[in-house]
Design a protein around this motif. Structure first.
Motif, PDB file in Angstrom:
ATOM      1  N   TYR A  85       0.814  -1.211   0.000  1.00 47.54           N
ATOM      2  CA  TYR A  85       0.000   0.000   0.000  1.00 47.54           C
ATOM      3  C   TYR A  85       0.853   1.269   0.000  1.00 47.54           C
ATOM      4  N   LEU A  86       2.084   1.163   0.462  1.00 48.46           N
ATOM      5  CA  LEU A  86       2.961   2.333   0.535  1.00 48.46           C
ATOM      6  C   LEU A  86       3.700   2.622  -0.768  1.00 48.46           C
ATOM      7  N   ARG A  87       3.879   1.597  -1.580  1.00 49.20           N
ATOM      8  CA  ARG A  87       4.686   1.759  -2.798  1.00 49.20           C
ATOM      9  C   ARG A  87       4.224   2.903  -3.706  1.00 49.20           C
ATOM     10  N   PRO A  88       2.937   3.037  -4.018  1.00 47.97           N
ATOM     11  CA  PRO A  88       2.528   4.147  -4.887  1.00 47.97           C
ATOM     12  C   PRO A  88       2.855   5.526  -4.299  1.00 47.97           C
ATOM     13  N   ALA A  89       2.670   5.689  -2.996  1.00 49.91           N
ATOM     14  CA  ALA A  89       2.974   6.984  -2.374  1.00 49.91           C
ATOM     15  C   ALA A  89       4.476   7.265  -2.402  1.00 49.91           C
ATOM     16  N   LEU A  90       5.272   6.233  -2.169  1.00 52.05           N
ATOM     17  CA  LEU A  90       6.725   6.420  -2.208  1.00 52.05           C
ATOM     18  C   LEU A  90       7.197   6.750  -3.630  1.00 52.05           C
ATOM     19  N   ALA A  91       6.609   6.095  -4.619  1.00 58.12           N
ATOM     20  CA  ALA A  91       6.965   6.383  -6.018  1.00 58.12           C
ATOM     21  C   ALA A  91       6.570   7.805  -6.395  1.00 58.12           C
ATOM     22  N   LEU A  92       5.399   8.231  -5.960  1.00 53.25           N
ATOM     23  CA  LEU A  92       4.941   9.596  -6.237  1.00 53.25           C
ATOM     24  C   LEU A  92       5.858  10.621  -5.569  1.00 53.25           C
ATOM     25  N   ALA A  93       6.264  10.355  -4.348  1.00 56.83           N
ATOM     26  CA  ALA A  93       7.169  11.270  -3.651  1.00 56.83           C
ATOM     27  C   ALA A  93       8.482  11.414  -4.404  1.00 56.83           C
ATOM     28  N   ALA A  94       8.993  10.313  -4.943  1.00 55.56           N
ATOM     29  CA  ALA A  94      10.244  10.370  -5.703  1.00 55.56           C
ATOM     30  C   ALA A  94      10.043  11.151  -7.004  1.00 55.56           C
ATOM     31  N   ARG A  95       8.950  10.884  -7.716  1.00 55.24           N
ATOM     32  CA  ARG A  95       8.681  11.590  -8.979  1.00 55.24           C
ATOM     33  C   ARG A  95       8.497  13.091  -8.748  1.00 55.24           C
ATOM     34  N   ALA A  96       7.875  13.446  -7.644  1.00 52.99           N
ATOM     35  CA  ALA A  96       7.633  14.860  -7.337  1.00 52.99           C
ATOM     36  C   ALA A  96       8.847  15.525  -6.684  1.00 52.99           C
ATOM     37  N   LYS A  97       9.927  14.739  -6.553  1.00 54.93           N
ATOM     38  CA  LYS A  97      11.177  15.230  -5.965  1.00 54.93           C
ATOM     39  C   LYS A  97      11.001  15.671  -4.507  1.00 54.93           C
ATOM     40  N   LEU A  98      10.089  14.986  -3.813  1.00 51.37           N
ATOM     41  CA  LEU A  98       9.925  15.226  -2.387  1.00 51.37           C
ATOM     42  C   LEU A  98      10.963  14.450  -1.587  1.00 51.37           C
ATOM     43  N   THR A  99      11.579  13.479  -2.252  1.00 53.24           N
ATOM     44  CA  THR A  99      12.686  12.718  -1.680  1.00 53.24           C
ATOM     45  C   THR A  99      13.835  12.761  -2.673  1.00 53.24           C
ATOM     46  N   ASP A 100      15.036  12.508  -2.197  1.00 52.49           N
ATOM     47  CA  ASP A 100      16.210  12.527  -3.074  1.00 52.49           C
ATOM     48  C   ASP A 100      16.193  11.376  -4.074  1.00 52.49           C
ATOM     49  N   ARG A 101      15.515  10.284  -3.695  1.00 50.34           N
ATOM     50  CA  ARG A 101      15.493   9.069  -4.510  1.00 50.34           C
ATOM     51  C   ARG A 101      14.264   8.270  -4.136  1.00 50.34           C
ATOM     52  N   LEU A 102      14.032   7.181  -4.848  1.00 46.98           N
ATOM     53  CA  LEU A 102      12.928   6.287  -4.515  1.00 46.98           C
ATOM     54  C   LEU A 102      13.254   5.564  -3.210  1.00 46.98           C
ATOM     55  N   VAL A 103      12.451   5.763  -2.222  1.00 51.04           N
ATOM     56  CA  VAL A 103      12.599   5.088  -0.937  1.00 51.04           C
ATOM     57  C   VAL A 103      11.795   3.797  -1.007  1.00 51.04           C
ATOM     58  N   THR A 104      12.390   2.700  -0.560  1.00 51.32           N
ATOM     59  CA  THR A 104      11.700   1.409  -0.625  1.00 51.32           C
ATOM     60  C   THR A 104      10.930   1.153   0.669  1.00 51.32           C
ATOM     61  N   THR A 105       9.970   0.258   0.562  1.00 55.17           N
ATOM     62  CA  THR A 105       9.218  -0.109   1.757  1.00 55.17           C
ATOM     63  C   THR A 105      10.126  -0.789   2.769  1.00 55.17           C
ATOM     64  N   ALA A 106      11.136  -1.501   2.303  1.00 54.60           N
ATOM     65  CA  ALA A 106      12.070  -2.170   3.218  1.00 54.60           C
ATOM     66  C   ALA A 106      12.826  -1.147   4.077  1.00 54.60           C
ATOM     67  N   GLU A 107      13.060   0.035   3.523  1.00 53.70           N
ATOM     68  CA  GLU A 107      13.719   1.090   4.292  1.00 53.70           C
ATOM     69  C   GLU A 107      12.765   1.707   5.334  1.00 53.70           C
ATOM     70  N   MET A 108      11.499   1.653   5.041  1.00 56.05           N
ATOM     71  CA  MET A 108      10.495   2.272   5.910  1.00 56.05           C
ATOM     72  C   MET A 108      10.021   1.336   7.017  1.00 56.05           C
ATOM     73  N   ILE A 109       9.939   0.043   6.689  1.00 56.07           N
ATOM     74  CA  ILE A 109       9.318  -0.923   7.607  1.00 56.07           C
ATOM     75  C   ILE A 109      10.264  -2.098   7.810  1.00 56.07           C
ATOM     76  N   ALA A 110      10.580  -2.383   9.036  1.00 51.26           N
ATOM     77  CA  ALA A 110      11.443  -3.540   9.322  1.00 51.26           C
ATOM     78  C   ALA A 110      10.731  -4.821   8.867  1.00 51.26           C
ATOM     79  N   GLY A 111      11.426  -5.638   8.116  1.00 54.80           N
ATOM     80  CA  GLY A 111      10.875  -6.901   7.663  1.00 54.80           C
ATOM     81  C   GLY A 111      10.031  -6.814   6.411  1.00 54.80           C
TER      82      GLY A 111
END
Length: 73
Positions: free
Chosen positions: A46-72
């Motif tokens: 459920y988080l992947r689309p929001a993380l991809a949008l944040a990267a495309r909108a340059k709200l983050t330096d790069r695409l952040v993965t769900t593994a970086e956000m959530i342990a396991g």
């Protein structure tokens, strides 16, 4: 949070009474209305689309993965 979700999912009548009390909604309407079902686990997909949008909108330096956000994830 998940315990609250499980309670709300399993106690529709009790949560309708809370809704009636605080929103002043008609009791018959509260009992008959379609109620939300709350997730009781976190699905990283459920988080992947929001993380991809944040990267495309340059709200983050790069695409952040769900593994970086959530342990396991």
């Amino acid at each position: 949070m998940y315990e609250t979700a499980r309670w709300a999912n399993g106690h529709q009548a009790e949560s309708a009474a809370i809704l009636e009390k605080y929103s002043k909604i008609n009791p018959d309407a509260a009992r008959q209305m379609a109620r939300a079902t709350f997730d009781t686990t976190l699905n990283p997909e459920y988080l992947r689309p929001a993380l991809a949008l944040a990267a495309r909108a340059k709200l983050t330096d790069r695409l952040v993965t769900t593994a970086e956000m959530i342990a396991g994830a």
